[in-house]
Write a protein that holds these residues in place. Structure first.
Motif, mmCIF file in Angstrom:
data_model
loop_
_atom_site.group_PDB
_atom_site.id
_atom_site.type_symbol
_atom_site.label_atom_id
_atom_site.label_comp_id
_atom_site.label_asym_id
_atom_site.label_seq_id
_atom_site.Cartn_x
_atom_site.Cartn_y
_atom_site.Cartn_z
ATOM 1 N N TYR A 1 0.351 12.083 -10.043
ATOM 2 C CA TYR A 1 0.911 13.143 -10.887
ATOM 3 C C TYR A 1 0.358 13.146 -12.293
ATOM 4 O O TYR A 1 0.770 13.969 -13.100
ATOM 5 C CB TYR A 1 2.435 13.044 -10.914
ATOM 6 C CG TYR A 1 3.053 13.551 -9.655
ATOM 7 C CD1 TYR A 1 3.045 14.910 -9.362
ATOM 8 C CD2 TYR A 1 3.600 12.681 -8.741
ATOM 9 C CE1 TYR A 1 3.580 15.368 -8.182
ATOM 10 C CE2 TYR A 1 4.139 13.133 -7.556
ATOM 11 C CZ TYR A 1 4.129 14.490 -7.293
ATOM 12 O OH TYR A 1 4.647 14.938 -6.122
ATOM 13 N N THR A 2 -0.560 12.215 -12.616
ATOM 14 C CA THR A 2 -1.184 12.283 -13.940
ATOM 15 C C THR A 2 -2.687 12.550 -13.809
ATOM 16 O O THR A 2 -3.131 13.686 -13.924
ATOM 17 C CB THR A 2 -0.936 10.989 -14.732
ATOM 18 O OG1 THR A 2 -1.357 9.877 -13.950
ATOM 19 C CG2 THR A 2 0.517 10.822 -15.088
ATOM 20 N N SER A 3 -3.483 11.515 -13.503
ATOM 21 C CA SER A 3 -4.937 11.672 -13.476
ATOM 22 C C SER A 3 -5.395 12.555 -12.333
ATOM 23 O O SER A 3 -6.397 13.248 -12.441
ATOM 24 C CB SER A 3 -5.609 10.309 -13.330
ATOM 25 O OG SER A 3 -5.076 9.405 -14.240
ATOM 26 N N TYR A 4 -4.668 12.514 -11.187
ATOM 27 C CA TYR A 4 -5.138 13.212 -9.992
ATOM 28 C C TYR A 4 -4.246 14.397 -9.675
ATOM 29 O O TYR A 4 -4.061 14.741 -8.510
ATOM 30 C CB TYR A 4 -5.218 12.235 -8.812
ATOM 31 C CG TYR A 4 -6.329 11.256 -9.002
ATOM 32 C CD1 TYR A 4 -7.612 11.533 -8.561
ATOM 33 C CD2 TYR A 4 -6.121 10.068 -9.681
ATOM 34 C CE1 TYR A 4 -8.650 10.667 -8.776
ATOM 35 C CE2 TYR A 4 -7.153 9.193 -9.898
ATOM 36 C CZ TYR A 4 -8.415 9.501 -9.434
ATOM 37 O OH TYR A 4 -9.442 8.633 -9.650
ATOM 38 N N LEU B 1 -0.741 0.590 -16.165
ATOM 39 C CA LEU B 1 0.154 1.680 -15.802
ATOM 40 C C LEU B 1 1.542 1.355 -16.339
ATOM 41 O O LEU B 1 1.948 0.192 -16.346
ATOM 42 C CB LEU B 1 0.201 1.834 -14.281
ATOM 43 C CG LEU B 1 -1.070 2.337 -13.619
ATOM 44 C CD1 LEU B 1 -0.879 2.420 -12.127
ATOM 45 C CD2 LEU B 1 -1.450 3.691 -14.175
ATOM 46 N N PRO B 2 2.255 2.362 -16.784
ATOM 47 C CA PRO B 2 3.573 2.106 -17.362
ATOM 48 C C PRO B 2 4.650 1.794 -16.332
ATOM 49 O O PRO B 2 5.796 1.606 -16.705
ATOM 50 C CB PRO B 2 3.883 3.404 -18.113
ATOM 51 C CG PRO B 2 3.098 4.428 -17.413
ATOM 52 C CD PRO B 2 1.870 3.769 -16.898
ATOM 53 N N GLN C 1 -7.721 -4.631 -7.339
ATOM 54 C CA GLN C 1 -6.384 -4.515 -7.944
ATOM 55 C C GLN C 1 -6.230 -3.195 -8.698
ATOM 56 O O GLN C 1 -5.875 -3.149 -9.873
ATOM 57 C CB GLN C 1 -6.118 -5.696 -8.888
ATOM 58 C CG GLN C 1 -5.952 -7.006 -8.163
ATOM 59 C CD GLN C 1 -4.753 -7.004 -7.233
ATOM 60 O OE1 GLN C 1 -3.682 -6.548 -7.589
ATOM 61 N NE2 GLN C 1 -4.940 -7.457 -6.006
ATOM 62 N N ASP C 2 -6.588 -2.102 -8.014
ATOM 63 C CA ASP C 2 -6.536 -0.786 -8.628
ATOM 64 C C ASP C 2 -5.958 0.178 -7.590
ATOM 65 O O ASP C 2 -6.385 0.153 -6.436
ATOM 66 C CB ASP C 2 -7.964 -0.364 -9.014
ATOM 67 C CG ASP C 2 -7.956 0.805 -9.972
ATOM 68 O OD1 ASP C 2 -6.999 1.591 -9.917
ATOM 69 O OD2 ASP C 2 -8.920 0.932 -10.750
ATOM 70 N N VAL C 3 -4.999 1.017 -7.980
ATOM 71 C CA VAL C 3 -4.338 1.860 -6.976
ATOM 72 C C VAL C 3 -5.134 3.111 -6.641
ATOM 73 O O VAL C 3 -4.719 3.877 -5.779
ATOM 74 C CB VAL C 3 -2.916 2.269 -7.409
ATOM 75 C CG1 VAL C 3 -1.981 1.096 -7.380
ATOM 76 C CG2 VAL C 3 -2.933 2.933 -8.751
ATOM 77 N N ILE C 4 -6.287 3.342 -7.309
ATOM 78 C CA ILE C 4 -7.017 4.590 -7.058
ATOM 79 C C ILE C 4 -7.451 4.695 -5.602
ATOM 80 O O ILE C 4 -7.419 5.776 -5.011
ATOM 81 C CB ILE C 4 -8.215 4.688 -8.013
ATOM 82 C CG1 ILE C 4 -7.681 4.960 -9.412
ATOM 83 C CG2 ILE C 4 -9.143 5.793 -7.613
ATOM 84 C CD1 ILE C 4 -8.733 5.283 -10.393
ATOM 85 N N THR D 1 4.599 2.004 -4.810
ATOM 86 C CA THR D 1 4.880 3.432 -4.661
ATOM 87 C C THR D 1 4.882 4.130 -6.011
ATOM 88 O O THR D 1 4.320 5.224 -6.169
ATOM 89 C CB THR D 1 6.233 3.627 -3.965
ATOM 90 O OG1 THR D 1 6.265 2.809 -2.818
ATOM 91 C CG2 THR D 1 6.445 5.062 -3.579
ATOM 92 N N GLU D 2 5.492 3.474 -7.019
ATOM 93 C CA GLU D 2 5.556 4.070 -8.350
ATOM 94 C C GLU D 2 4.153 4.240 -8.923
ATOM 95 O O GLU D 2 3.847 5.276 -9.534
ATOM 96 C CB GLU D 2 6.400 3.201 -9.288
ATOM 97 C CG GLU D 2 7.886 3.225 -9.010
ATOM 98 C CD GLU D 2 8.295 2.172 -8.000
ATOM 99 O OE1 GLU D 2 7.416 1.678 -7.264
ATOM 100 O OE2 GLU D 2 9.492 1.857 -7.935
ATOM 101 N N GLN D 3 3.306 3.240 -8.692
ATOM 102 C CA GLN D 3 1.948 3.332 -9.256
ATOM 103 C C GLN D 3 1.151 4.448 -8.589
ATOM 104 O O GLN D 3 0.465 5.221 -9.270
ATOM 105 C CB GLN D 3 1.235 1.987 -9.098
ATOM 106 C CG GLN D 3 1.752 0.946 -10.065
ATOM 107 C CD GLN D 3 1.000 -0.351 -9.950
ATOM 108 O OE1 GLN D 3 0.436 -0.647 -8.909
ATOM 109 N NE2 GLN D 3 1.006 -1.126 -11.016
ATOM 110 N N VAL D 4 1.230 4.530 -7.250
ATOM 111 C CA VAL D 4 0.504 5.607 -6.554
ATOM 112 C C VAL D 4 1.019 6.959 -7.014
ATOM 113 O O VAL D 4 0.241 7.877 -7.305
ATOM 114 C CB VAL D 4 0.648 5.447 -5.018
ATOM 115 C CG1 VAL D 4 0.044 6.641 -4.312
ATOM 116 C CG2 VAL D 4 -0.034 4.185 -4.558
ATOM 117 N N GLY D 5 2.334 7.090 -7.136
ATOM 118 C CA GLY D 5 2.898 8.358 -7.580
ATOM 119 C C GLY D 5 2.484 8.692 -9.001
ATOM 120 O O GLY D 5 2.169 9.845 -9.316
#
Lengths: 100, 170
Positions: free
Chosen positions: B141-144, B127-128, A54-57, B133-137
């Motif tokens: 654009y933050t950590s990666y 994640l906020p 359950q992690d998007v990484i 799609t929002e989470q991947v984006g």
């Protein structure tokens, strides 16, 4: 119940099909397609574990794999075209200019 | 139960089309089987709750990369089959045997390793935003952000390289 092991086995089987394509076929275009299959196997693994944890990484890394695959396909196909213009062949057994 | 049926159906299609890709004699047919294979992999991504990756898979792989392959197959006019010349030093059979051995090894590791390692449960990343799609984006654009920029640079270099390689004379 589908566990991550199932996805891992599917991914391993797809990977090995790609490896067999690279090892056995002599048409370099088929070999490039086999490399795409191998990269897809990697992506299946990443996304299966992204789902499990359950992690998007995992999905972020899959996006990078797809970007690298696109770059590889563009450069590889450019090399194939340049080579075909010189030697009129796509058989890798005849691509031995730099072999000692 | 429904999940199992969906998984086994998709897995059968993915592996079947992958085998067709590497066994078909006609290269154009091989490329078309590759499209079908990518589409079924995209369906698997939807099943794994990754709709953004599924859309990327269809757009970039099935739409972009495969069209590139088709262009090259059409440009490379094969007057004689690439399989006509055979290098006597080539041992395809040994490669096949070794590949199958590696598959058996991987399957053994996967099958015997089940349960021996406790599943790692990381705390769900806070994640906020919600939605795939929002989470991947957000992560991109933050950590990666730096890997993302490097990937864009790689694509630019690959584009220039492909143009230079495919030009008739430098």
């Amino acid at each position: 119940m589908i566990t991550p092991t199932h996805y891992m086995l599917l991914s391993a089987a797809l990977f090995i099909i790609g490896v067999i394509g690279v090892m056995v076929r002599r048409n370099i275009i088929i070999i490039f397609m086999s490399i795409e299959l191998i990269l897809n196997a990697v992506n299946i693994n990443l996304i299966a574990y992204s789902y499990q944890l359950q992690d998007v990484i995992g999905q972020v890394f899959a996006v990078f794999v797809i970007a690298v695959a696109a770059a590889e396909a563009a450069v590889g196909l450019g090399i194939i075209l340049a080579f075909y213009r010189n030697k009129e062949t796509v058989n890798i057994d005849e691509m031995n200019l730099m072999r000692w | 139960m429904g999940e199992a049926i969906a998984f086994y159906t998709l897995a059968a299609f993915i592996l079947g089309f992958a085998v067709l890709v590497i066994t078909t004699k006609d290269t154009v047919h091989s490329v078309l089987f590759l499209v079908l294979d990518f589409l079924f992999v995209a369906a698997l991504y939807v099943m794994l709750n990754a709709p953004f990756l599924a859309a990327i898979q269809v757009l970039v792989y099935a739409g972009g990369i495969v069209v590139l392959y088709l262009f090259v197959v059409m440009l490379v006019n094969l007057k004689r089959l690439p399989e006509a010349f055979q290098d006597p030093n080539r041992h395809g059979r040994i490669g096949l045997i070794l590949s199958v051995a590696v598959l058996l090894e991987l399957a053994a590791i996967a099958a015997l390793g089940v349960g021996s390692v406790a599943p790692v449960r990381t705390a769900a990343r806070a994640l906020p935003v919600t939605g795939n799609t929002e989470q991947v984006g957000w992560m991109l654009y933050t950590s990666y952000l730096i890997p993302f920029e490097i990937a864009s640079m790689l694509l630019l270099v690959a584009m220039i390289g492909a143009i230079v390689l495919a030009k008739r004379e430098l």
